[in-house]
Structure formats: structure tokens, C-alpha cells
Design a protein around this motif. Structure first.
Motif, PDB file in Angstrom:
ATOM      1  N   HIS A 135       0.850  -1.183   0.000  1.00 18.11           N
ATOM      2  CA  HIS A 135       0.000   0.000   0.000  1.00 18.11           C
ATOM      3  C   HIS A 135       0.891   1.240   0.000  1.00 18.11           C
ATOM      4  CE1 HIS A 135      -3.342  -2.632   0.673  1.00 18.11           C
ATOM      5  NE2 HIS A 135      -2.820  -3.097   1.799  1.00 18.11           N
ATOM      6  N   THR A 136       0.462   2.273  -0.703  1.00 17.45           N
ATOM      7  CA  THR A 136       1.337   3.419  -0.992  1.00 17.45           C
ATOM      8  C   THR A 136       0.642   4.732  -0.662  1.00 17.45           C
ATOM      9  OG1 THR A 136       2.472   2.197  -2.749  1.00 17.45           O
ATOM     10  CG2 THR A 136       2.642   4.602  -2.805  1.00 17.45           C
ATOM     11  N   LEU A 137       1.428   5.677  -0.147  1.00 14.12           N
ATOM     12  CA  LEU A 137       0.944   7.044   0.077  1.00 14.12           C
ATOM     13  C   LEU A 137       1.815   7.986  -0.744  1.00 14.12           C
ATOM     14  CD1 LEU A 137      -0.932   9.002   1.574  1.00 14.12           C
ATOM     15  CD2 LEU A 137       0.773   9.118   3.410  1.00 14.12           C
ATOM     16  N   ILE A 138       1.176   8.759  -1.629  1.00 19.86           N
ATOM     17  CA  ILE A 138       1.886   9.720  -2.481  1.00 19.86           C
ATOM     18  C   ILE A 138       1.660  11.113  -1.894  1.00 19.86           C
ATOM     19  CG2 ILE A 138       2.165  10.621  -4.802  1.00 19.86           C
ATOM     20  CD1 ILE A 138       0.906   8.066  -5.863  1.00 19.86           C
ATOM     21  N   VAL A 139       2.744  11.807  -1.594  1.00 26.00           N
ATOM     22  CA  VAL A 139       2.675  13.136  -0.983  1.00 26.00           C
ATOM     23  C   VAL A 139       3.228  14.160  -1.973  1.00 26.00           C
ATOM     24  CG1 VAL A 139       3.382  14.553   0.987  1.00 26.00           C
ATOM     25  CG2 VAL A 139       3.022  12.088   1.284  1.00 26.00           C
TER      26      VAL A 139
END
Length: 929
Positions: A135-139
């Protein structure tokens, strides 16, 4: 047809006739062959070929002789999309596109092998990580391409067979239901019948919809804590329940990709952040390399060329302005800007089969100012100039396989198709071309309003402002001199030089005509070996040759002083402000609010947050590292809240070897005041510290007018006006400044001084007075806030002066620049009016001005206001003597709303003077605005 177009037409025609089976080895046409066929000198042909190759219209094959082939024909025949335009042979083109690259979606991402290399590697690892990916979080900031990146991750997963070919990609913006957490959670996880009022039947949520694929949660920081808890439980177990169910018995295989503009640690719960192992930060467009910025701009123009089905010619200055205008809106705003420009260009060239042209003149002010921003960065300007050359770029439609997408679902609105369909419809009805263009203009305006969130500010060029004061022929000559100076001194000059030189030249010519003697006391004020004096002597020769007169030595020395004072101030020569507070993001939030209120991010302000668990030494190290990356030779001002942060100054000063001052009890108004005085007034560190030490906010204080006047006149404060001799123009400027100050309830003394021994005179004045501001043509070397002459003329200087005089408190003065407008208009009307009394008419003209601004809901710049009001005053006199003007222009080109706004504002004349302006007068004024 131009020479370059003739050569391109020849290559295109020959390329189209080239047999496909012969596309082997080196193909194309050499410069000698083209020169003989078209009767053009070979060296001229070579020059044009190089320009066409830089524009991406032809492909160059290295060797002897060098051969050229049409790019479009080559792409169509080989079934490829070319990135570069130079190869050894045709086989090299085929080999440059390996099967892996053709399948890899990231290969199409600009910067994938440069600034985004690490992010691309993270994304690939997240997709391929067993068993089901990470799972990925793009900031990243708004508009950097977070949605596009998520789509590319999904496409890469399909190419690598981690997702089925028909796997879903479900997008949801968590901000849509931010104010209703229950509805937001039910939308993501679904609900059962009876779960809440109105739930008449069960419904699957987005998690079930995305089973086997990707769920992209945009603005994930808007998820409420209970929603975050349900999401991270689903991440851990793969199970969930619909709203209204008590057991988590449902299962789904979903890769979650989140996107946020906020700092994860402050916007999301710590438990939730820990569940997301892959965190990627997309850099803002401004931080990416110049090559990448230019490639992105070219790609966006290709997208528009594909829609319009025509080549787009883009001027080099336009591209430079677009590069310089890149700001907080990033690629998203850049794309909107380019769509806007192409929409306007499409409308202008709708009858042209050859293509459309995006010209610098059509740029709105906020984009046009990007050229000035870029010019201030010499290195960036050099890189752009080297990459683009001096010729316009021609962007051709890249072909049917080209696709530029930002990942948005649904078909994007295509203005060109709408316009073309409407043209066909209107022409079928027999409507004239002029009327069709008016109808289409209205459509484009609607489209433009949808593209932009706010209206562009109305601004005039330096030339337009000067034309209100001096003759057009003089302005033409002054502009030539300004260009000469820029080339001769290899330096960028501000509008101040053009303003001051034009005004001085006008005054000098008047003195020559009236045979007035020059001011001899100016002689010897400039070092005899200075470059400025050398260039001024050359300018004197230009003036003498142009006007056929002899330029005295004293005038040459004045021009030399003007050159010295008009050089652009270095943007790095300013105090750096550091806001340091305790808390996770307190300082960051305060700086962001202050910058938004200030209306710019072009101020040296840094935010340093100190979480409670962080030691002061760590904050000192962080602060020092941040300051080492920015120019801070003029000093650092720390605005801290309390405690240990107030004691970092001495250590920082020793480490950086620059002066550091600290003020505690920081607040947003204090930051605003520091920004304004550092940017607007150009104060040094000590002056800034002293002025802020007594600052108590912007709250209105209840004092009587007499008390206020007594305080102003008895505290020793003065304003200084600076002109060539301290006489003539300086006295006139003194009168104008006095009127501004009196009208604002701040009647400070105003002292005019000349350029000769300027610093010495200022020191004498400072011994017995406190100089709060200097206004004029040269910035003093002393620590005195300076407002240039052109700022007073333009209007913004009046507001700046009153802020400095009033110390940040409300002076209840008129709207920006009104007293300057009133004074200059009254002076002009005294010369032009014979029957009407200017003193009686002027208040009515100012009322007309206010009504017009209220009706149009946007201000006019001061020079245009002056021109409009002087015309209106003269129109009233023509109405009295019954000699109205007759408008000879095209009424169809005038916007009706402008005419109506003018008529509504002019009702004041009917009410007070019982005069009604002729219709043609309104047409002239509508043409002005």
C-alpha cells in the motif's frame, strides 16, 4: 512563404513520396541538394535545417553528408513516437524502442530517469512486492501529478501481470463527503439496508468495486479517524464490513494508493501511517530540472495540437514566460495556462489552415510576468535560451496514438471540437464571419472562466503608462536607449530607468526649447572613470544625433547617475526571516497563512517546526542547514514563540558568520509586518528589528484626530523626495506627497533633496529628524525605506508610503492611488478646460471613477484611470459647448458590458450637472478600458 517554410515544404513533399520499403540505413535530403533545388545559398539552408530540427519538425541523420527527413512521415511509416530527432540511421530508431520500454508506462513519464527516478523505483517495487504489493501514500503539492502517478502504477501492474487486464481502478476524493463522516465511510465500504435513514436497500462500496485492482483515495487526509481505522484494519486483514454490519466477514483483494498534500505525520493518525510502508514524495515542478520543465511544456502543447488538429507555433518569449510562471499550481496550473492560451490562439486563427500561433502579446499579466521572474535567474535564463535558440517552436500534432492524460475519469471537454462544430452550424445559417467570431469569443470567455479560479489583474505596460505623460516618439526613443543600455552594460534594468530617463529627457527638451540653463551644481558628481559615465556619454551622442542638438556635460552626468541608481537590486540582498515555533506544523501553517495574505511566495521566509520531543540542538542544526542553502548575507531575523527557540540566535550567528536578531512572541500579524518591511521597504536587519520591536498588531486604536495629528507632527518624522537637483520635479513630487499624507491624516514634513551629495544631505537630515521613507529616482545607501518614482505613478507606492508612515495601522485613506490620480487629473484638466471649473468637476469625476470600479468589479491601473478621467472631464466640456467627438471605430468590437458600466457610472453627471454625454464619448472610453 518564408525561407524556412519553403525548405520544410520541400522536405515534407519529398518524404511523403519516399517508398516505405526504402526506409533503411540513412535516408533523407542534404543541404546541398535542397539549396540547388530551391535556389538558396547552402549556408542559409543549413541554418534553417538546424532550426527545423530544434523545433522537432524534421529528423537528422548523422554522417557525410548530413541528411534530413520529415519527422511526421517517419513516425507514421515506422509506427513509433520519436522523443529525440537525431539518429545514425533508421535501424537505430527501431532499436531505441525495446519491447520492455514500449510496455513500460513509466517510460512515457518525463523525468522517470532523472528527477523522478527514485519515485519510479519505489512505485515498481510497491507493485511487484509479494504477495499482493505494498500500500502506498503519495505526498506532494497540488498539481504535481499524484493522480497521474497512481494511474501509471496501475498500468505497470497490468503490464507485469499483477493485475488482470480488466482489473478496476477506482478513484475517490475523500473531500467530497468531508463534512459527513458516516456517509463517507458508507461510500467506501458500502452499507446494508436500514443502516441509516434512507438506506432502503443494501449497496456495495468502493472497496468491493475495486476488488482485484486499485482503490485510489485522493485527499486521504480528509478521512475521519474512524474511517482511517477501518482502512488500516482492512489493510492488515483484507476483511471489512459494510456500514450496519457487526462482523467483518467480507473479503477483498485491493491495493490502496492514497494521495495527500499535507504532511502525513500531522494530517493522519500515527497508527494509519505505520500501516502504509511505501511513502513517496513527488517534488514540485519548480524544483525539477529545466530540461524536464521544457519537455513538459512541449508535451502539453502537443496534447493541444492533437485536439486542434493543427500545428501550433509558440514564440520563445512565450515559453520563457510559461517557465517563469511555474508556481504553487505546478503542472496542473501550467496545463490550464496552456489550454487557455491555445483556446485564445485557436479563436484568433480559426480561419487559418496552416496552424495557430501563441504569441507573447496574448499572455495574461500573471503569465507574462513570468518572463521577468525568469530573467532574474540568470542561470535558468541561460539554460532556457540555450535549449530553445532564438526561433519560434512549432508543435505538430503527434499522431493518432498520442495520449496525454492526467488520470481523470470521463472524456475531457474539448473546446476546439465545440468551437468547430459551432462554426459549421453558424456558417450553415448564413451568419457573417465577424458575428461568428463575436459568438465564439463569448464561448471562449466562458471556458476561460472555468479554467481559472480568479480574474487576472488588470495591468498596463510601462509604455502605456509613459504615454500618459510624454509623447509617443519620445517613448520610442527612450525604449531604444533602454535596450542599448541593457546590451552595453550586460545587465538587466528595471522600469525605473525607462520612467526616469523618459521624464528627464522630456524636461531636458523643454529646457532646451525655453533656453533655460542647466543645473551646474551636478557636475563632478560621478567618478570620471566609471562605466556609467562612459555609457551616459554614448547616450548623450544618441540624443544629440536623434534630436540634432548639443547635450551639455551636466546632462550626461545626470544620465550617469540615473544609470547607477536604476540597476536592479539583487533579489538575494534581503534579510531572511525564520519563523520558529513549538509544535508539529505550527510555524509552517503560520508562514503559509502569512504568504497567502501577503499575496506572494517570493519572500525569504523559512518555517522551522519544533515538535515537543525534539531537542533544541537538533532544531539548531536543522535551521543552520536551511539557511546555508539560501543567501543570507544581509542577516537573519528569527521570529520565535518562546523558550529555547529564543536563545538560538548567538549560536546560529557564530556558525553562519552572519548577523542574527531574535524577536519572541511571534504572531501572524508580526510575520506579515516583517515580510512587508523586508520586501516592500527593503529594510536592513537592525532597521527591521527596531521597527518590529514596538509593533503591537493591526488592531484599530480609538484616538481622536487631534491626538493623532499631534503625535504625527511632534515626533520628528519626515519624508524625503529625491530627484536630480532637489528643485523643479522634486518640488512637484513634494507637493504630491504632502497631499497624500494630509488626506490620510498623516501631515508629515516633506523635504526635497538632489542627487549631488545625496548621502551627506540625508545624514544631516537624520541628525535632527527620523526619515521614515524616501521617494524618488535613486535608492539611498542609508538604511531608509525607499519607494521608487514609478511606484507612486503606478499607484501601489501611495499605499506603501502610508503603511510606512502609519506603522501598519489603518489610516482610513482612499483606495490605492486615488490621491495620485486626483492630483494628476486636476493638473491636466486645469490646462484643458476652459468653461468648466476643474475644482468643481474633480469630485464628480472621482465619484464616477468609484462607481465604474464598483460596476466592473475590478480596478483599473492608475495611468489608465488618469487617462479615462481626463477624457471624461474634456467630454463634459464638449457636452457644454455642444461639440462632441464622433467615433469612427467598429462598434462590433466593443464589449457591451463596458459601455453599460460607463453609462451607469456617468449618471452622476446627470444627477449633479444635468449633463448627458454623447454615445460616441462612451465608445471612446470603452475602447480605452
Amino acid at each position: 512563404m518564408k525561407r524556412g517554410e519553403r525548405i520544410y515544404s520541400y522536405i515534407e513533399e519529398k518524404s511523403e513520396a519516399w517508398p516505405e520499403e526504402m526506409l533503411k540505413g540513412r535516408v533523407g535530403f542534404g543541404a546541398q541538394e535542397i539549396a540547388e533545388a530551391l535556389g538558396i545559398l547552402r549556408n542559409n539552408v543549413s541554418k534553417e535545417l538546424n532550426a527545423l530540427q530544434r523545433q522537432g519538425r524534421i529528423v537528422k541523420f548523422s554522417g557525410r553528408p548530413v541528411l534530413y527527413f520529415d519527422r511526421g512521415c517517419l513516425e507514421s511509416a515506422l509506427g513509433v513516437t520519436l522523443g529525440e530527432c537525431q539518429f545514425d540511421d533508421v535501424e537505430a530508431i527501431c532499436q531505441s524502442k525495446t519491447p520492455q520500454e514500449l510496455e513500460n508506462p513509466f517510460a512515457r513519464l518525463i523525468g522517470a530517469d532523472r528527477s523522478l527516478r527514485r519515485q519510479v523505483e519505489q512505485a515498481k517495487a510497491a507493485i511487484l512486492y509479494p504477495p499482493d504489493g505494498l500500500h502506498t501514500l503519495i505526498v506532494g503539492q497540488t498539481g504535481v501529478g499524484k493522480t497521474l502517478f497512481a494511474h501509471m502504477m496501475f498500468e505497470y501492474g497490468k503490464v507485469m501481470h499483477r493485475f488482470a487486464a480488466d482489473a478496476p481502478f477506482v478513484t475517490f476524493n475523500c473531500a467530497d463527503y468531508y463534512n459527513n463522516p458516516q456517509l463517507l465511510i458508507s461510500h467506501i465500504f458500502g452499507y446494508v439496508k436500514g443502516a441509516f435513514t434512507g438506506a432502503d436497500q443494501s449497496k456495495a462500496g468502493l472497496v468491493e468495486e475495486a476488488d482485484g485492482g486499485v482503490l485510489f483515495l485522493d485527499e486521504i487526509h480528509r478521512l475521519p479517524p474512524e474511517g482511517q481505522e477501518m482502512i488500516f484494519y482492512f489493510m492488515d486483514t483484507g476483511t471489512f464490513n459494510r456500514l450496519g454490519e457487526t462482523q467483518r466477514s467480507r473479503r477483498a483483494k485491493v491495493l490502496i494508493i492514497g494521495a495527500t498534500t499535507e504532511a502525513p505525520d500531522s494530517a493522519l493518525t500515527k497508527t494509519f501511517v505505520r500501516r502504509i510502508p511505501n511513502l513517496m514524495k513527488i517534488p514540485p515542478l519548480a524544483e525539477r530540472s529545466m530540461d524536464e520543465k521544457l519537455d513538459i511544456i512541449k508535451l502539453m502543447f502537443q496534447d493541444e495540437a492533437q485536439r486542434v488538429k493543427k500545428p501550433i507555433r509558440v514564440g520563445v518569449e512565450t515559453i520563457k514566460a510559461l517557465v517563469g510562471s511555474i508556481g504553487s499550481g505546478n503542472a496542473g496550473q501550467l496545463k490550464s495556462n496552456i489550454k487557455l492560451l491555445c483556446a485564445q490562439a485557436f479563436l484568433n486563427g480559426i480561419d487559418s489552415p496552416e496552424g495557430i500561433e501563441v504569441d507573447f502579446k496574448m499572455l495574461p499579466q500573471q503569465i507574462r510576468s513570468g518572463l521577468l521572474t525568469l530573467s532574474a535567474n540568470r542561470q535558468a535564463l541561460t539554460e532556457v535560451t540555450k535549449a530553445l535558440g532564438s526561433d519560434s517552436c512549432i508543435i505538430v500534432p503527434p499522431g493518432p496514438d498520442f495520449l496525454l492524460t492526467d488520470g481523470a475519469s470521463g472524456a475531457e471537454f474539448n473546446l476546439y471540437q465545440v468551437v468547430e462544430a459551432k462554426v459549421d452550424l453558424l456558417k450553415g445559417e448564413g451568419i457573417s464571419s465577424d458575428l461568428i467570431k463575436q459568438i465564439l469569443a463569448a464561448d471562449v470567455n466562458v471556458y476561460v472562466r472555468n479554467l481559472y479560479n480568479k480574474k487576472a489583474s488588470v495591468n498596463m505596460t510601462t509604455r502605456e503608462r509613459l504615454l500618459k505623460i510624454v509623447d509617443a516618439s519620445l517613448v520610442d526613443f527612450a525604449e531604444q536607449v533602454a535596450l542599448y543600455v541593457q546590451k552595453r552594460m550586460n545587465a538587466s534594468y528595471h522600469d525605473r530607468f525607462l520612467y526616469a530617463f523618459s521624464l528627464h529627457l522630456s524636461a531636458f527638451l523643454k529646457r532646451v526649447k525655453s533656453k533655460d540653463a542647466a543645473h551646474k551644481e551636478l557636475e563632478g558628481a560621478v567618478p570620471q572613470d566609471s562605466l556609467c559615465l562612459e555609457v551616459a556619454t554614448e547616450i548623450g551622442s544618441l540624443i544629440g544625433k536623434h534630436y540634432r542638438l548639443e547635450v551639455p556635460r551636466v546632462e550626461i552626468e545626470y544620465i550617469a547617475l540615473l544609470l547607477e541608481s536604476s540597476q536592479e537590486d539583487e533579489r538575494d540582498d534581503r534579510v531572511v526571516i525564520v519563523v520558529a515555533t513549538h509544535g508539529q506544523s505550527t510555524a509552517t501553517s503560520m508562514v503559509e497563512v502569512a504568504q497567502r495574505l501577503f499575496g506572494t511566495t517570493d519572500v525569504s521566509v523559512l518555517a522551522v517546526d519544533m515538535p515537543l520531543e525534539v531537542r533544541p540542538q537538533a532544531v539548531l542544526d536543522k535551521m543552520a542547514a536551511m539557511l546555508q542553502s539560501v543567501p543570507c548575507l544581509k542577516g537573519v531575523l528569527i521570529l520565535a514563540d518562546m523558550g529555547s527557540l529564543c536563545n538560538l540566535g548567538p549560536s546560529l550567528e557564530k556558525r553562519l558568520d552572519v548577523p542574527v536578531r531574535t524577536i519572541d512572541m511571534v504572531s501572524t500579524p508580526l510575520i506579515l509586518e516583517a515580510m512587508r518591511k523586508a520586501e516592500l521597504a527593503g529594510m536592513d536587519l537592525d532597521g527591521l528589528y527596531d521597527s518590529l520591536a514596538s509593533f503591537h498588531g493591526y488592531e484599530a486604536r480609538d484616538v481622536t484626530q487631534d491626538e493623532a495629528l499631534e503625535k504625527v507632527t511632534d515626533d520628528g518624522r519626515v519624508v524625503v523626495t529625491i530627484c536630480s537637483t532637489g528643485k523643479g520635479t522634486a518640488l512637484k513630487l513634494k507637493s504630491l506627497i504632502e497631499e497624500i499624507l494630509r488626506g490620510a491624516g498623516q501631515p508629515l514634513p516633506v523635504i526635497p533633496v538632489g542627487l549631488v551629495k545625496l548621502e551627506e544631505h540625508l545624514r544631516e537630515i537624520a541628525e535632527s529628524h527620523r526619515i521614515v521613507a524616501a521617494v524618488g529616482v535613486k535608492k539611498p545607501a542609508l538604511r531608509i525605506p525607499f519607494i521608487p518614482l514609478e511606484a507612486i505613478i503606478g499607484g501601489e507606492g501611495e499605499n506603501a508610503l502610508l503603511e510606512l508612515v502609519a506603522g501598519g495601522h489603518d489610516t482610513s485613506h482612499q483606495r490605492q492611488g486615488s490621491r495620485v490620480v486626483q492630483s494628476l487629473c486636476a493638473e491636466s484638466l486645469c490646462k484643458f478646460l476652459t468653461y468648466l471649473n476643474p475644482e468643481k468637476v474633480m469630485p464628480l469625476l472621482m465619484e464616477f471613477d468609484e462607481r465604474l470600479e464598483a460596476g466592473r468589479r475590478e480596478p483599473l491601473p492608475n495611468p489608465l484611470r488618469i487617462r479615462l478621467l481626463v477624457h471624461c472631464g474634456c467630454a463634459l466640456e464638449r457636452c457644454v459647448v455642444r461639440k462632441p467627438l464622433h467615433y469612427g471605430g467598429s462598434l462590433a468590437e466593443l464589449r457591451t458590458e463596458k459601455v453599460e458600466a460607463l453609462k451607469a457610472a456617468a449618471e452622476i453627471f446627470s444627477e449633479k450637472l444635468h449633463l448627458t454625454l454623447a454615445a460616441d464619448e462612451y465608445y471612446f472610453m470603452a475602447e480605452m478600458i
